[in-house]
Motif scaffolding. Structure first.
Motif, PDB file in Angstrom:
ATOM      1  N   LEU A  35     -48.425  39.066  19.569  1.00 54.83           N
ATOM      2  CA  LEU A  35     -48.210  38.509  18.242  1.00 54.83           C
ATOM      3  C   LEU A  35     -48.485  37.008  18.241  1.00 54.83           C
ATOM      4  CD1 LEU A  35     -44.890  40.391  17.427  1.00 54.83           C
ATOM      5  CD2 LEU A  35     -47.172  40.923  16.551  1.00 54.83           C
ATOM      6  N   VAL A  36     -48.721  36.457  17.067  1.00 50.79           N
ATOM      7  CA  VAL A  36     -49.035  35.037  16.937  1.00 50.79           C
ATOM      8  C   VAL A  36     -47.878  34.184  17.463  1.00 50.79           C
ATOM      9  CG1 VAL A  36     -48.142  34.970  14.568  1.00 50.79           C
ATOM     10  CG2 VAL A  36     -49.767  33.236  15.318  1.00 50.79           C
ATOM     11  N   ASP A  37     -48.210  33.040  18.058  1.00 46.35           N
ATOM     12  CA  ASP A  37     -47.202  32.083  18.497  1.00 46.35           C
ATOM     13  C   ASP A  37     -46.880  31.170  17.320  1.00 46.35           C
ATOM     14  OD1 ASP A  37     -45.559  30.257  19.728  1.00 46.35           O
ATOM     15  OD2 ASP A  37     -47.104  29.422  21.040  1.00 46.35           O
ATOM     16  N   LEU A  38     -45.717  31.375  16.725  1.00 44.04           N
ATOM     17  CA  LEU A  38     -45.308  30.577  15.569  1.00 44.04           C
ATOM     18  C   LEU A  38     -45.049  29.121  15.939  1.00 44.04           C
ATOM     19  CD1 LEU A  38     -42.820  33.142  13.979  1.00 44.04           C
ATOM     20  CD2 LEU A  38     -45.134  32.625  13.202  1.00 44.04           C
ATOM     21  N   ILE A 117     -39.373  36.287  13.755  1.00 39.63           N
ATOM     22  CA  ILE A 117     -39.537  36.122  15.205  1.00 39.63           C
ATOM     23  C   ILE A 117     -39.234  37.439  15.904  1.00 39.63           C
ATOM     24  CG2 ILE A 117     -38.675  34.893  17.239  1.00 39.63           C
ATOM     25  CD1 ILE A 117     -37.960  32.576  15.267  1.00 39.63           C
ATOM     26  N   ARG A 118     -40.178  37.877  16.744  1.00 37.63           N
ATOM     27  CA  ARG A 118     -40.017  39.135  17.480  1.00 37.63           C
ATOM     28  C   ARG A 118     -39.723  38.919  18.957  1.00 37.63           C
ATOM     29  NH1 ARG A 118     -38.985  42.197  13.201  1.00 37.63           N
ATOM     30  NH2 ARG A 118     -40.728  42.329  11.741  1.00 37.63           N
ATOM     31  N   GLY A 119     -40.052  37.749  19.477  1.00 33.42           N
ATOM     32  CA  GLY A 119     -39.799  37.496  20.890  1.00 33.42           C
ATOM     33  C   GLY A 119     -39.988  36.034  21.227  1.00 33.42           C
ATOM     34  N   ILE A 120     -39.260  35.573  22.235  1.00 36.33           N
ATOM     35  CA  ILE A 120     -39.300  34.176  22.667  1.00 36.33           C
ATOM     36  C   ILE A 120     -39.483  34.145  24.176  1.00 36.33           C
ATOM     37  CG2 ILE A 120     -37.938  32.049  22.892  1.00 36.33           C
ATOM     38  CD1 ILE A 120     -36.537  32.833  20.277  1.00 36.33           C
ATOM     39  N   VAL A 121     -40.343  33.240  24.636  1.00 38.96           N
ATOM     40  CA  VAL A 121     -40.504  33.011  26.071  1.00 38.96           C
ATOM     41  C   VAL A 121     -40.154  31.563  26.367  1.00 38.96           C
ATOM     42  CG1 VAL A 121     -42.059  33.022  28.043  1.00 38.96           C
ATOM     43  CG2 VAL A 121     -42.321  34.757  26.256  1.00 38.96           C
ATOM     44  N   LEU A 122     -39.189  31.376  27.250  1.00 35.05           N
ATOM     45  CA  LEU A 122     -38.830  30.060  27.774  1.00 35.05           C
ATOM     46  C   LEU A 122     -39.242  30.054  29.246  1.00 35.05           C
ATOM     47  CD1 LEU A 122     -35.345  29.722  26.079  1.00 35.05           C
ATOM     48  CD2 LEU A 122     -37.284  28.247  25.646  1.00 35.05           C
ATOM     49  N   ASP A 123     -40.337  29.375  29.518  1.00 31.56           N
ATOM     50  CA  ASP A 123     -40.928  29.400  30.857  1.00 31.56           C
ATOM     51  C   ASP A 123     -40.481  28.166  31.631  1.00 31.56           C
ATOM     52  OD1 ASP A 123     -42.507  29.681  33.121  1.00 31.56           O
ATOM     53  OD2 ASP A 123     -44.297  30.288  31.997  1.00 31.56           O
ATOM     54  N   THR A 124     -39.851  28.394  32.767  1.00 32.35           N
ATOM     55  CA  THR A 124     -39.395  27.288  33.618  1.00 32.35           C
ATOM     56  C   THR A 124     -40.366  27.035  34.771  1.00 32.35           C
ATOM     57  OG1 THR A 124     -38.044  28.830  34.907  1.00 32.35           O
ATOM     58  CG2 THR A 124     -36.957  27.691  33.082  1.00 32.35           C
ATOM     59  N   ALA A 125     -41.654  27.286  34.550  1.00 30.80           N
ATOM     60  CA  ALA A 125     -42.658  27.107  35.607  1.00 30.80           C
ATOM     61  C   ALA A 125     -42.520  25.749  36.278  1.00 30.80           C
ATOM     62  CB  ALA A 125     -44.058  27.260  35.014  1.00 30.80           C
ATOM     63  N   HIS A 126     -42.447  25.763  37.617  1.00 30.40           N
ATOM     64  CA  HIS A 126     -42.380  24.591  38.490  1.00 30.40           C
ATOM     65  C   HIS A 126     -41.010  23.914  38.487  1.00 30.40           C
ATOM     66  CE1 HIS A 126     -46.551  25.456  38.370  1.00 30.40           C
ATOM     67  NE2 HIS A 126     -46.709  24.970  37.158  1.00 30.40           N
ATOM     68  N   ARG A 200     -42.724  29.579  23.839  1.00 31.56           N
ATOM     69  CA  ARG A 200     -43.594  30.386  23.001  1.00 31.56           C
ATOM     70  C   ARG A 200     -42.709  31.242  22.092  1.00 31.56           C
ATOM     71  NH1 ARG A 200     -46.520  26.895  24.604  1.00 31.56           N
ATOM     72  NH2 ARG A 200     -48.245  27.171  26.088  1.00 31.56           N
ATOM     73  N   VAL A 201     -43.053  31.268  20.798  1.00 27.45           N
ATOM     74  CA  VAL A 201     -42.243  31.958  19.790  1.00 27.45           C
ATOM     75  C   VAL A 201     -43.161  32.959  19.079  1.00 27.45           C
ATOM     76  CG1 VAL A 201     -40.730  31.703  17.796  1.00 27.45           C
ATOM     77  CG2 VAL A 201     -40.852  29.878  19.519  1.00 27.45           C
ATOM     78  N   HIS A 202     -43.075  34.217  19.473  1.00 23.96           N
ATOM     79  CA  HIS A 202     -44.009  35.231  18.976  1.00 23.96           C
ATOM     80  C   HIS A 202     -43.417  35.977  17.783  1.00 23.96           C
ATOM     81  CE1 HIS A 202     -46.708  34.673  22.374  1.00 23.96           C
ATOM     82  NE2 HIS A 202     -45.638  34.611  23.134  1.00 23.96           N
ATOM     83  N   GLY A 203     -44.238  36.149  16.755  1.00 27.42           N
ATOM     84  CA  GLY A 203     -43.754  36.846  15.574  1.00 27.42           C
ATOM     85  C   GLY A 203     -44.825  37.001  14.523  1.00 27.42           C
ATOM     86  N   GLU A 204     -44.384  37.080  13.276  1.00 29.33           N
ATOM     87  CA  GLU A 204     -45.290  37.321  12.151  1.00 29.33           C
ATOM     88  C   GLU A 204     -45.047  36.257  11.090  1.00 29.33           C
ATOM     89  OE1 GLU A 204     -43.846  41.114  11.089  1.00 29.33           O
ATOM     90  OE2 GLU A 204     -44.292  41.968  13.067  1.00 29.33           O
ATOM     91  N   VAL A 205     -46.111  35.645  10.622  1.00 29.50           N
ATOM     92  CA  VAL A 205     -46.000  34.647   9.564  1.00 29.50           C
ATOM     93  C   VAL A 205     -45.506  35.315   8.289  1.00 29.50           C
ATOM     94  CG1 VAL A 205     -47.264  33.017   8.119  1.00 29.50           C
ATOM     95  CG2 VAL A 205     -47.782  33.188  10.569  1.00 29.50           C
ATOM     96  N   ALA A 206     -44.558  34.664   7.605  1.00 31.87           N
ATOM     97  CA  ALA A 206     -44.054  35.134   6.311  1.00 31.87           C
ATOM     98  C   ALA A 206     -44.321  34.033   5.287  1.00 31.87           C
ATOM     99  CB  ALA A 206     -42.560  35.442   6.400  1.00 31.87           C
ATOM    100  N   PRO A 207     -45.481  34.073   4.627  1.00 34.12           N
ATOM    101  CA  PRO A 207     -45.855  32.958   3.742  1.00 34.12           C
ATOM    102  C   PRO A 207     -44.980  32.887   2.502  1.00 34.12           C
ATOM    103  CG  PRO A 207     -47.385  34.781   3.493  1.00 34.12           C
ATOM    104  CD  PRO A 207     -46.482  35.144   4.628  1.00 34.12           C
ATOM    105  N   ASP A 208     -44.936  31.712   1.913  1.00 34.18           N
ATOM    106  CA  ASP A 208     -44.192  31.482   0.673  1.00 34.18           C
ATOM    107  C   ASP A 208     -45.072  31.914  -0.503  1.00 34.18           C
ATOM    108  OD1 ASP A 208     -42.853  30.572  -1.532  1.00 34.18           O
ATOM    109  OD2 ASP A 208     -42.608  28.519  -0.830  1.00 34.18           O
ATOM    110  N   PRO A 209     -44.684  32.946  -1.247  1.00 34.63           N
ATOM    111  CA  PRO A 209     -45.528  33.404  -2.362  1.00 34.63           C
ATOM    112  C   PRO A 209     -45.793  32.326  -3.402  1.00 34.63           C
ATOM    113  CG  PRO A 209     -43.805  35.000  -1.881  1.00 34.63           C
ATOM    114  CD  PRO A 209     -43.486  33.771  -1.094  1.00 34.63           C
ATOM    115  N   ALA A 210     -44.836  31.441  -3.633  1.00 35.98           N
ATOM    116  CA  ALA A 210     -45.022  30.376  -4.626  1.00 35.98           C
ATOM    117  C   ALA A 210     -46.155  29.445  -4.212  1.00 35.98           C
ATOM    118  CB  ALA A 210     -43.719  29.596  -4.811  1.00 35.98           C
ATOM    119  N   TRP A 211     -46.251  29.177  -2.909  1.00 34.87           N
ATOM    120  CA  TRP A 211     -47.321  28.299  -2.416  1.00 34.87           C
ATOM    121  C   TRP A 211     -48.681  28.974  -2.575  1.00 34.87           C
ATOM    122  CZ3 TRP A 211     -48.500  23.536  -1.410  1.00 34.87           C
ATOM    123  CH2 TRP A 211     -49.582  23.241  -0.572  1.00 34.87           C
ATOM    124  N   LEU A 212     -48.770  30.238  -2.197  1.00 34.57           N
ATOM    125  CA  LEU A 212     -50.041  30.942  -2.327  1.00 34.57           C
ATOM    126  C   LEU A 212     -50.445  31.087  -3.794  1.00 34.57           C
ATOM    127  CD1 LEU A 212     -49.736  33.724   0.393  1.00 34.57           C
ATOM    128  CD2 LEU A 212     -50.684  31.419   0.591  1.00 34.57           C
TER     129      LEU A 212
END
Length: 376
Positions: A35-38, A117-126, A200-212
């Protein structure tokens, strides 16, 4: 809520012993990373505040690509790390030298687009011996462009997405999220202190209908407007989602490129639009794809159902593409669709696909209803 089935990598990693620093990095195939990284900077995400960033800047959390480790890289504050790292917390006195159970560091993150948001990754690499003992993540939805002071106001109600959970050093710590709401900001907490390389914050964009609605005509496939990639034939060199990222591609791997075909088939991507729409114009860009751009492309649509249901109707016949070129096509009237598929022949890649048009009345009503369901 978090999913207990997601792997957990608690505890220290071994000290760096030379060679490839990622050789002993602990990670897994998390079910939400397609999924997209928000929190992608290309969408406009940013780390807008942190209570402490003594050793390494908060902005590193959202840098693209994996964290880099140079064992010889030191500065006047100590080892320079490619992540967000706070100083060591202390107690209040010699008699109480340790931090309390409630002591923690935090960073505020503005998502690039409001979303579920469907999933979050907090990577402590290094971060092997200097990672947090535990993390927690909270989220909120506030309109406009709130300041850090607005977000930290006592009347702001945060929703816990990841409760305080032990994490491991030099590991990608993944958390599935089950909260059917749209959020605009996160608060990342590390208990009591330490360092996190990437968020990384994976999920789906939920646009504002008023803006569109105010925009009228817009890019119906763009990530920032709620479009998404549902499937693709090949993701060998780069993800298909790149084709609906904001802006023009800036280098070859900022688009979508497939492996070389040795059969008589072709490659394709299927998209779901923001909602039912009338498409009037198309851009297919092959920027920076010079010896590997697609040779030809066609465009087909579906109205209703899922991308894999029923037949597709071709609206742009197979058309020759040029390398490193933005191609523009005006359709014969508005073409109603909820899904779009681009086929490229025989293989290669495109950098961006833009589908310009407007929501239908039915699409606008469905989008508004979904916005209300998500707390908008």
């Amino acid at each position: 809520m978090t999913d207990a089935a997601i792997p957990r990598f608690t505890g220290d990693a071994s000290p760096y012993a030379g060679g490839d620093p990622y050789a002993d990095h602990r990670t897994a195939d998390f079910p939400f990373t397609h999924l997209v990284d928000l929190a992608d900077r290309r969408l406009g995400a940013g780390v807008i505040a942190a209570n402490d960033e003594f050793f390494a800047e908060r902005e590193n959390l959202l840098k693209p690509g994996p964290a880099v480790f140079d064992p010889e890289h030191f500065g006047h504050k100590g080892k320079i790390m490619d992540g967000w790292e706070t100083r060591r917390r202390r107690g209040v006195s010699a008699a109480e030298p340790h931090p309390t159970a409630d002591d923690h560091d935090w960073a505020l993150v503005r998502l690039g687009a409001p979303g579920v948001i469907r999933g979050i990754v907090l990577d402590t690499a290094h971060f092997r011996g200097n990672y947090p003992q535990a993390v927690s993540v909270e989220a909120v939805a506030l309109p406009g462009s709130p300041s850090p002071e607005d977000l930290l106001a006592p009347d702001v109600k945060w929703t816990t997405l990841v409760p305080r959970t032990a994490v491991g050093g030099h590991a990608a710590n993944g958390f599935a999220v089950d909260a059917e709401q749209s959020f605009t900001h996160l608060r990342i907490n590390q208990h009591p202190d330490g360092g996190i390389a990437r968020l990384r914050v994976h999920g789906e964009v939920a646009p504002d209908p008023a803006w569109l609605d105010a925009l009228g005509t817009f890019d119906l496939a763009a990530l920032e407007n709620g479009g998404l990639v549902e499937d693709a034939s090949d993701r060998f060199y780069s993800p298909a989602t790149n084709t609906i990222q904001p802006g023009r591609s800036r280098k070859m791997d900022d688009g979508w490129e497939t492996r070389r075909r040795r059969d008589k088939g072709n490659d394709w991507i299927s998209y779901r639009l923001a909602a039912q729409s009338g498409i009037r114009a198309v851009e297919i860009d092959t920027a920076y794809l010079k010896g590997n751009s697609a040779g030809w492309a066609s465009l087909s649509v579906r109205d209703g159902g899922n991308a894999g249901d029923g037949d597709w109707t071709e609206v742009l016949p197979r058309t020759r593409l040029q390398p490193d070129t933005n191609h523009r096509f005006v359709l014969d009237g508005a073409v109603r669709a909820t899904h779009v598929r681009i086929d490229i022949f025989p293989d290669g890649g495109i950098s961006r696909l833009r589908l310009f048009g407007s929501l239908t009345d039915e699409g606008a009503a469905a989008l508004a209803a979904r916005h209300r369901e998500l707390g908008g």
